[in-house]
Enzyme design. Structure first.
Site, PDB file in Angstrom:
ATOM      1  N   HIS A  69       5.102  -2.365  -7.372  1.00  0.00           N
ATOM      2  CA  HIS A  69       4.876  -2.056  -5.963  1.00  0.00           C
ATOM      3  C   HIS A  69       5.161  -3.310  -5.138  1.00  0.00           C
ATOM      4  CE1 HIS A  69       2.161   1.770  -6.171  1.00  0.00           C
ATOM      5  NE2 HIS A  69       3.230   1.852  -6.946  1.00  0.00           N
ATOM      6  N   PRO A 105     -14.086  -2.972  -5.240  1.00  0.00           N
ATOM      7  CA  PRO A 105     -12.727  -2.702  -5.711  1.00  0.00           C
ATOM      8  C   PRO A 105     -11.664  -2.685  -4.615  1.00  0.00           C
ATOM      9  CG  PRO A 105     -14.021  -0.689  -5.697  1.00  0.00           C
ATOM     10  CD  PRO A 105     -14.973  -1.805  -5.395  1.00  0.00           C
ATOM     11  N   TYR A 129      -3.555 -10.628  -1.870  1.00  0.00           N
ATOM     12  CA  TYR A 129      -3.461  -9.366  -2.608  1.00  0.00           C
ATOM     13  C   TYR A 129      -2.601  -9.528  -3.867  1.00  0.00           C
ATOM     14  CZ  TYR A 129      -3.512  -4.274  -3.147  1.00  0.00           C
ATOM     15  OH  TYR A 129      -3.720  -2.995  -3.616  1.00  0.00           O
TER      16      TYR A 129
END
Length: 394
Positions: A72, A295, A387
Site C-alpha cells: 500500500h 490500533p 505511519y
C-alpha cells in the site's frame, strides 16, 4: 534445562527474536502458553512498516510475505463527507507499508523455527521468573503435566500485557503509564472483496470507522462503539448499514462496501500503556509486555519487531565483544521509539474518534487537524513518516 536466552511467549515478538538469534548462532528456548493452533489463528494487526518488512526479509522470513502481501502506497482520510488521499512515497522518499496479517507472520516464523529444530514448547505455562538481578535467572514453568525449570543467561518477556515477565521487575522499580479511551472497536472479518485500494480512515459525526484488508477477497472492518457494547445488539446487517453511513461521501453518493459473510466479530477495548524500564538485571521486556498502543496507528506488531531487533543486536554484540553497552542501553533505546509511537497513535485516535464528552468546539478542532493533514505538505509528511515507520536505531 539450560539455554542462553529464555524467551517467554511464542507470538511475533518472541518468534522473531528466536529467528534472529538462531541466525546468529545464539541458543534459545521459546515457551508459549497456548497451543499452536491458537497462536496461528490469533487475529491481530495486519500492517507492516517498512523497517519490519526489511527485518523479516533479512531474517529469511519474507518469502511468502513478499509473494502474498499487498503493498500500500498510502491511506485515505475521510472527513466532512469528503475523501483525501495521503501518498506515502512522495511524502517519505519512497516508503510504503505492506498488508500481511499477523497470523501469517506467525505461521511463517513457526515453520522456520520447527524446520530448524530449535526448541519451541507450546502449552508451556510460565509460573514465575526468579533471579532477574543475578547472572543466572530461572524460568519456572509447567509442561506435559510436569513442573520444570529453565536456567538462562538472559530472559526475554514477550508474553503480553497479562504475562508474568513484567512481574520479575520489582514494583519499587517499575513505573506504569496508562490511558484508557471512552470507546471501543467492533471489528469484523468478512468474506467480501474490498472496494477500496488502500486503508480508509473515516471521521464521522456517527463515530469512527476503518476499512482494512486481509486479501483480495477478505475485508477487515471496524466501527467505533461504546465500551459496554453487547455483540447481540449488532447483527450483521446493522454493522454493514452503519459502515456505509460512516464512509458516505457527498462526491460519490453511490459508494458502498461489498457485503459478504461475516466470519468473526469482536469488541476490542482501546488503551495506551507503557512500562518503564523495559529491562531489569537480565530480564528484558518486549512487545505488549512493555507497551500497548491503540490500533489506530498500526504500531503494535511493528513496535514489537523493533524491540526484538534492537535486543538481538545487543545480545550479538555482547557475545562477539563482551561489551554490554547495547544491552545496558536497551530500555532507553526502545522507549524513545515507543513514546514516539504512543504519541502518534494517540493523535490518530483522538483526532478520528468521537468522544462522548466532546463539545462542538472539540469537533471543530478535530476537523481542523484533519484538514491540516490534507492540505499541508509538512503535516502530511509527518503523518506519512510516522505511519510507514521511523528508522530503527543503529
Amino acid at each position: 534445562m539450560r539455554t542462553t536466552v529464555g524467551i517467554i511467549g511464542g507470538g511475533p515478538a518472541g518468534l522473531l527474536l528466536a529467528r534472529l538469534l538462531d541466525n546468529a548462532g545464539i541458543d534459545n528456548v521459546v515457551l508459549e502458553s497456548r497451543d499452536r493452533s491458537y497462536v496461528e489463528q490469533r487475529q491481530r494487526a495486519g500492517i507492516l512498516e517498512q523497517p519490519t518488512v526489511d527485518t523479516l526479509r533479512a531474517a529469511g522470513a519474507g518469502e511468502r510475505m513478499d509473494r502474498e502481501g499487498l503493498v500500500h502506497h498510502g491511506i485515505e482520510l475521510r472527513f466532512g463527507r469528503r475523501a483525501h488521499r495521503m501518498d506515502f512515497p512522495s511524502l517519505t522518499g519512497g516508503r510504503g507499508v505492506l498488508v500481511y496479517a499477523q497470523t501469517e507472520v506467525v505461521k511463517d516464523l513457526i515453520a522456520l523455527r520447527l524446520a530448524g529444530g530449535g526448541p519451541l514448547l507450546f502449552t508451556a505455562e510460565v509460573r514465575a521468573v526468579d533471579g532477574a538481578d543475578t547472572d543466572q535467572p530461572v524460568i519456572h514453568f509447567r509442561h506435559d503435566d510436569q513442573d520444570k525449570t529453565l536456567h538462562c543467561d538472559y530472559v526475554v518477556g514477550c508474553d503480553g500485557f497479562h504475562g508474568v515477565a513484567r512481574e520479575a521487575i520489582p514494583a519499587t522499580v517499575r513505573t506504569s503509564y496508562e490511558r484508557t479511551y471512552p470507546y471501543s472497536w467492533l471489528g469484523i472479518l468478512a468474506e467480501a472483496p474490498p472496494v477500496y485500494d488502500e486503508l480508509v480512515y473515516a471521521h464521522s459525526e456517527r463515530g469512527f470507522a476503518l476499512a482494512s484488508v486481509r486479501s483480495s477477497s477478505v475485508s477487515r472492518l471496524y466501527l467505533q462503539v461504546p465500551c459496554d457494547t453487547d455483540l447481540a445488539d449488532w447483527p450483521d446487517e446493522r454493522i454493514w448499514d452503519e459502515l456505509d453511513a460512516r464512509f458516505a461521501l457527498d462526491e460519490d453518493p453511490g459508494w458502498k462496501l461489498e457485503r459478504g459473510q461475516v466470519t468473526s466479530k469482536a469488541v476490542l477495548p482501546m488503551r495506551s500503556h507503557v512500562t518503564e524500564p523495559m529491562r531489569y538485571g537480565r530480564v528484558f521486556l518486549a512487545g505488549d509486555a512493555a507497551h500497548i498502543v491503540p490500533p489506530t496507528g498500526a504500531k503494535g506488531l511493528n513496535l514489537a519487531a523493533a524491540d526484538v531487533t534492537v535486543l538481538a543486536r545487543a545480545l550479538i554484540r555482547q557475545r562477539d565483544t563482551g561489551s554490554t553497552q547495547l544491552l545496558d542501553a536497551y530500555s532507553d533505546t526502545c522507549l524513545r521509539r515507543v513514546w514516539r509511537a504512543e504519541h502518534f497513535s494517540h493523535l490518530m485516535t483522538t483526532t478520528l474518534h468521537t468522544d462522548p464528552a466532546h463539545s462542538p468546539f472539540d469537533t471543530r478542532l478535530q476537523l481542523s487537524q484533519l484538514a491540516r493533514f490534507a492540505s499541508s505538505p509538512h503535516a502530511a509528511a509527518d503523518l506519512a513518516d510516522n505511519y510507514t515507520g521511523l528508522p530503527l536505531p543503529q
